[in-house]
Design a protein around this motif. Structure first.
Motif, mmCIF file in Angstrom:
data_model
loop_
_atom_site.group_PDB
_atom_site.id
_atom_site.type_symbol
_atom_site.label_atom_id
_atom_site.label_comp_id
_atom_site.label_asym_id
_atom_site.label_seq_id
_atom_site.Cartn_x
_atom_site.Cartn_y
_atom_site.Cartn_z
ATOM 1 N N ILE A 127 -5.317 1.425 2.075
ATOM 2 C CA ILE A 127 -4.402 0.518 2.199
ATOM 3 C C ILE A 127 -2.972 1.160 2.258
ATOM 4 O O ILE A 127 -2.513 2.083 1.734
ATOM 5 N N PRO A 128 -1.948 0.461 3.328
ATOM 6 C CA PRO A 128 -0.932 0.956 3.706
ATOM 7 C C PRO A 128 0.233 0.488 2.636
ATOM 8 O O PRO A 128 1.246 -0.044 3.286
ATOM 9 N N ILE A 129 0.249 0.797 1.440
ATOM 10 C CA ILE A 129 1.046 0.494 0.512
ATOM 11 C C ILE A 129 2.367 1.119 0.467
ATOM 12 O O ILE A 129 3.533 0.248 0.390
ATOM 13 N N ILE A 130 2.684 2.283 0.636
ATOM 14 C CA ILE A 130 3.867 3.182 0.613
ATOM 15 C C ILE A 130 4.451 2.705 1.747
ATOM 16 O O ILE A 130 5.637 2.376 1.746
ATOM 17 N N ARG A 131 3.934 2.368 3.017
ATOM 18 C CA ARG A 131 4.727 2.173 4.190
ATOM 19 C C ARG A 131 5.389 1.083 4.274
ATOM 20 O O ARG A 131 6.452 0.397 4.486
ATOM 21 N N ASN A 132 4.323 -0.198 3.590
ATOM 22 C CA ASN A 132 4.837 -1.272 3.286
ATOM 23 C C ASN A 132 6.210 -1.584 2.283
ATOM 24 O O ASN A 132 7.041 -2.392 2.434
ATOM 25 N N LEU A 133 5.899 -0.884 1.182
ATOM 26 C CA LEU A 133 7.266 -0.592 0.210
ATOM 27 C C LEU A 133 8.488 -0.249 0.883
ATOM 28 O O LEU A 133 9.264 -0.640 0.233
ATOM 29 N N GLU A 134 8.273 0.829 1.606
ATOM 30 C CA GLU A 134 9.363 1.506 2.306
ATOM 31 C C GLU A 134 9.918 0.498 3.353
ATOM 32 O O GLU A 134 11.297 0.559 3.428
ATOM 33 N N GLU A 135 9.142 -0.257 4.191
ATOM 34 C CA GLU A 135 9.793 -0.717 5.199
ATOM 35 C C GLU A 135 9.903 -2.566 4.851
ATOM 36 O O GLU A 135 10.807 -3.030 4.877
ATOM 37 N N TYR A 136 8.822 -2.974 4.454
ATOM 38 C CA TYR A 136 8.827 -4.348 4.551
ATOM 39 C C TYR A 136 9.430 -5.109 3.010
ATOM 40 O O TYR A 136 10.361 -5.962 3.397
ATOM 41 N N TYR A 137 9.541 -4.041 2.092
ATOM 42 C CA TYR A 137 10.158 -4.639 1.021
ATOM 43 C C TYR A 137 11.353 -3.681 0.714
ATOM 44 O O TYR A 137 11.900 -3.846 -0.519
ATOM 45 N N ASP A 138 12.052 -3.050 1.774
ATOM 46 C CA ASP A 138 13.167 -2.405 1.588
ATOM 47 C C ASP A 138 14.327 -3.139 1.048
ATOM 48 O O ASP A 138 15.115 -2.523 0.228
ATOM 49 N N ASN A 139 14.553 -4.433 0.920
ATOM 50 C CA ASN A 139 15.258 -5.223 0.454
ATOM 51 C C ASN A 139 15.090 -6.245 -0.381
ATOM 52 O O ASN A 139 15.894 -7.109 -0.781
ATOM 53 N N GLU A 140 13.735 -6.198 -0.847
ATOM 54 C CA GLU A 140 13.567 -7.091 -1.614
ATOM 55 C C GLU A 140 13.527 -6.705 -3.049
ATOM 56 O O GLU A 140 13.713 -5.618 -3.555
ATOM 57 N N LEU A 141 13.794 -7.680 -4.059
ATOM 58 C CA LEU A 141 13.769 -7.772 -5.487
ATOM 59 C C LEU A 141 12.324 -7.806 -5.974
ATOM 60 O O LEU A 141 11.772 -8.941 -5.879
ATOM 61 N N LEU A 142 11.862 -6.679 -6.510
ATOM 62 C CA LEU A 142 10.371 -6.689 -6.751
ATOM 63 C C LEU A 142 10.126 -6.922 -8.395
ATOM 64 O O LEU A 142 10.907 -6.217 -9.104
ATOM 65 N N HIS A 143 9.534 -8.077 -8.551
ATOM 66 C CA HIS A 143 9.148 -8.208 -9.924
ATOM 67 C C HIS A 143 8.187 -7.205 -10.640
ATOM 68 O O HIS A 143 8.345 -6.620 -11.814
ATOM 69 N N GLY A 144 7.180 -6.919 -9.574
ATOM 70 C CA GLY A 144 6.154 -5.919 -10.123
ATOM 71 C C GLY A 144 5.092 -5.601 -9.119
ATOM 72 O O GLY A 144 5.022 -6.182 -7.838
ATOM 73 N N ILE A 145 4.515 -4.532 -9.418
ATOM 74 C CA ILE A 145 3.617 -3.843 -8.572
ATOM 75 C C ILE A 145 2.323 -3.360 -9.187
ATOM 76 O O ILE A 145 2.569 -2.840 -10.350
ATOM 77 N N SER A 146 1.102 -3.976 -9.062
ATOM 78 C CA SER A 146 0.136 -3.669 -9.888
ATOM 79 C C SER A 146 -1.479 -3.995 -9.059
ATOM 80 O O SER A 146 -1.244 -4.066 -7.976
ATOM 81 N N GLY A 147 -2.408 -3.474 -9.636
ATOM 82 C CA GLY A 147 -3.741 -3.358 -9.132
ATOM 83 C C GLY A 147 -4.962 -2.687 -9.278
ATOM 84 O O GLY A 147 -4.744 -2.129 -10.764
ATOM 85 N N ILE A 148 -5.602 -2.456 -8.571
ATOM 86 C CA ILE A 148 -6.827 -1.581 -8.613
ATOM 87 C C ILE A 148 -6.624 -0.207 -7.764
ATOM 88 O O ILE A 148 -6.777 -0.370 -6.674
ATOM 89 N N PHE A 149 -6.418 1.005 -8.288
ATOM 90 C CA PHE A 149 -5.950 2.115 -7.593
ATOM 91 C C PHE A 149 -7.077 3.131 -7.345
ATOM 92 O O PHE A 149 -6.789 4.073 -6.914
ATOM 93 N N ASN A 150 -8.058 3.109 -8.187
ATOM 94 C CA ASN A 150 -9.135 3.940 -8.314
ATOM 95 C C ASN A 150 -10.469 3.495 -7.899
ATOM 96 O O ASN A 150 -11.119 2.564 -8.733
ATOM 97 N N GLY A 151 -11.090 3.923 -7.147
ATOM 98 C CA GLY A 151 -12.545 3.475 -6.696
ATOM 99 C C GLY A 151 -13.640 3.756 -7.514
ATOM 100 O O GLY A 151 -14.543 2.993 -7.494
ATOM 101 N N SER A 152 -13.296 4.766 -8.171
ATOM 102 C CA SER A 152 -14.720 5.134 -9.125
ATOM 103 C C SER A 152 -14.632 4.559 -10.215
ATOM 104 O O SER A 152 -15.988 4.017 -10.451
ATOM 105 N N SER A 153 -13.767 4.108 -10.937
ATOM 106 C CA SER A 153 -13.713 3.586 -12.181
ATOM 107 C C SER A 153 -14.069 2.099 -11.736
ATOM 108 O O SER A 153 -14.695 1.512 -12.569
ATOM 109 N N ASN A 154 -13.522 1.655 -10.674
ATOM 110 C CA ASN A 154 -13.814 0.122 -10.242
ATOM 111 C C ASN A 154 -15.290 0.087 -9.822
ATOM 112 O O ASN A 154 -15.855 -1.070 -10.311
#
Length: 413
Positions: A127-154
């Motif tokens: 998932i290209p989340i870092i590049r998106n946070l850097e570029e797409y959301y660079d001027n956005e006011l972010l309320h939050g970021i959350s999710g499932i970040f670990n395939g093993s536990s999921n």
């Protein structure tokens, strides 16, 4: 114009081999010069002249302009990356623990030496989340970021809720498939997603947070009673890292099991897949989904970073350089489900506003409000085998925290 990359790779395990599989046969204007390995006696599919056990043979080679770091040892990885950046070599890394623990120093090294460190493969696999946070959301006011970040536990939780598989059996299956280590605590204990959350928070909010200051509680104490409770309420349990803005200047972070409703994006993220939800003021809620584990998905993310380096790409850390005044805080109350054995557990955690309580000889739980600060202070208590805690998804705030933020109304649900 594309610059030809002459690459030295550190590590040739699952991700390293996955990367090589993807590169092989493609015309990408790059050349692998040398690969550093730990065990020279292990039989490999490539010519032995390509391998070395001497790190300096790669780091001191003036022909190599790019280092790809793919080893497990976070301390050794930091030494490699630090020397590479300091001597004018660009770096791609997938070592989330090393990056999370040293990110601020690594950013300064890049600025000092004019080098670039990219690490998309360290957070959520493909998932290209870092590049998106850097570029797409660079001027956005972010309320939050959350999710499932670990395939093993999921994977483990998917087997439990979809196939009624006992926790121990699901864990063993995850280990047999290579999703979980022999000692799985980094995954099931929430440490792996905590490191990833620290990295994502740097790009989402411009905050470099010491991972030790981020609460991480895992799923290793999950019991049949907890599973039954979730099923009766039509929930699934997911291990969810969260970074959330709770006022104009405050951000909270934590990793906790969470009761997930059927209308949540994360409800249908199963097995080794990851999912990331970004909630923003103007773009509203958006969801990213993809494989979070495995050699080829992570290798693809690493290759994406390598390809970006050919055109001089580097992270700008815009939100950090904006000096936006945001601070990391633990001054918030969250609503939790707490299973416990001894009453002192409820008292020590200072559970308040209890909405539900159940007491039986073999099963006790409460649902109530607890401060994030109290959870952090009692991490050892929460690791005990007779204790399990999960976020209900609800927050309780002081009047000062419930406010409209510069035209953006924060959603607290």
């Amino acid at each position: 114009m594309s610059t030809k990359l002459k690459i030295g790779i550190f590590g040739f395990g699952v991700v390293g081999q996955g990367l090589h599989d993807i590169i092989r046969g493609q015309d990408l204007n790059l050349e692998i010069i040398k690969i550093a390995i730990k065990n020279p006696n292990k039989k490999r599919s490539l010519d032995s002249s390509l391998f070395t056990t001497d790190h300096d043979e790669i780091l001191d080679n003036p022909d190599i302009n790019t280092i790809v770091e793919l080893i497990d040892d976070a301390d050794a990885a930091f030494k490699i990356v630090k020397k590479a950046l300091s001597t004018g070599k660009h770096v791609v890394s997938a070592n989330k623990k090393m990056i999370a623990n040293h990110l601020e120093e690594l950013v300064k090294l890049q600025e000092l030496h004019g080098t670039s460190l990219l690490y998309e493969g360290a957070v959520c696999g493909s998932i290209p989340i870092i590049r998106n946070l850097e570029e797409y959301y660079d001027n956005e006011l972010l309320h939050g970021i959350s999710g499932i970040f670990n395939g093993s536990s999921n994977y483990i939780l998917s087997k439990i809720f979809n196939e009624n598989m006992p926790y121990d059996v699901a864990l063993k299956q995850a280990q047999d498939l290579g999703f979980a280590e022999t000692d799985p605590i980094m995954d099931v204990g929430g440490y792996d997603p905590k490191f990833k959350l620290a990295i994502a928070t740097a790009h989402a909010y411009g905050l470099f947070i010491d991972p030790d200051k981020i609460l991480n509680i895992g799923i290793q104490n999950l019991s049949e009673q907890d599973i039954q409770y979730a099923r009766e309420k039509n929930f699934k349990i997911k291990l969810v890292p969260t970074a959330r803005k709770i006022s104009t200047k405050q951000v909270i972070t934590y990793v906790l099991p969470k009761f997930v409703k059927s209308d949540d994006f994360l409800y249908n993220v199963e097995n080794e897949y990851n999912g990331v939800t970004v909630q923003a003021a103007f773009a509203d809620k958006q969801f990213f989904f993809g494989k979070g584990a495995g050699g080829h998905p992570t290798g693809a993310a690493v290759l994406s970073d390598i390809a970006a380096l050919r055109y001089g790409y580097k992270y700008e850390y815009k939100k950090f350089h904006q000096h936006n005044g945001l601070i990391h805080t633990d001054q918030v109350n969250i609503e939790v489900y707490l299973r416990y054995t001894h009453e002192y557990t409820v008292e020590k955690l200072k559970i308040e506003n209890i909405l539900e309580r159940f007491v039986r000889n073999d099963y006790k739980y409460v649902i109530g409000s607890v401060s994030l600060k109290s959870l952090l202070a009692n991490r050892d208590l929460l690791q005990q085998k007779d204790v399990f805690i999960a976020h209900t998804g609800r927050y309780t705030y002081t009047d000062q925290q419930i406010e409209v933020i510069a035209g953006e109304e924060v959603s607290y649900n």
